[in-house]
Design a protein around this motif. Structure first.
Motif: not given
Length: 145
Positions: A1-30
């Motif tokens: 179970m640990h490996e599955t949750v770790l996999f999900i946590h690691s890959w979801w982190a890419y989404l979080v980073l991407l969305v947070l980066l896009v949002a921050t850049v968008n707000f700075i441009i705004g």
């Protein structure tokens, strides 16, 4: 179970980073372009909030099922703090990520009370930008690459 949750946590982190980066850049441009705050900006702020909270929940589950968590009981806090790997996974990473999610939440909540577009962008840009810096500072890069 640990490996599955770790996999999900690691890959979801890419989404979080991407969305947070896009949002921050968008707000700075705004801020710099003095554009009007639109529904897409609101959705981007909300989506960033949602994905970061989901990541936090996955991280909390991972924290308690992780083999590192047993180190608290076996070694004690003093020994955990002496070991840089244990300190990163058991103290630094969780604490900083909780602070980052809190910053995102505060920024999202505060921006809703602002009336002017520039004020909304500024509030979101500051809080989401700080959260992005915090997240980038405590990602265990060696485990990712």
């Amino acid at each position: 179970m640990h490996e599955t949750v770790l996999f999900i946590h690691s890959w979801w982190a890419y989404l979080v980073l991407l969305v947070l980066l896009v949002a921050t850049v968008n707000f700075i441009i705004g801020i710099s372009s003095k554009k009007e705050y639109a529904a897409t900006d609101f959705r981007l702020a909300l989506f960033s909030l949602i994905v970061s909270h989901i990541q936090l929940l996955i991280g909390i589950v991972l924290y308690f099922i992780s083999p590192y968590f047993k180190a608290f009981g076996q070694l004690g806090m003093g020994e955990v703090m002496k070991d840089s790997t244990l300190r990163l996974y058991l103290v630094e990473h969780p604490l900083i990520m909780v602070i980052a999610v809190a910053l995102i939440t505060i920024g999202y909540s505060k921006h809703k009370n602002k009336r002017l577009s520039n004020q909304k962008f500024k509030t979101l840009g500051i809080f989401y930008g700080l959260a992005l810096v915090f997240v980038l500072s405590r990602i265990p890069w060696s485990a990712w690459f």
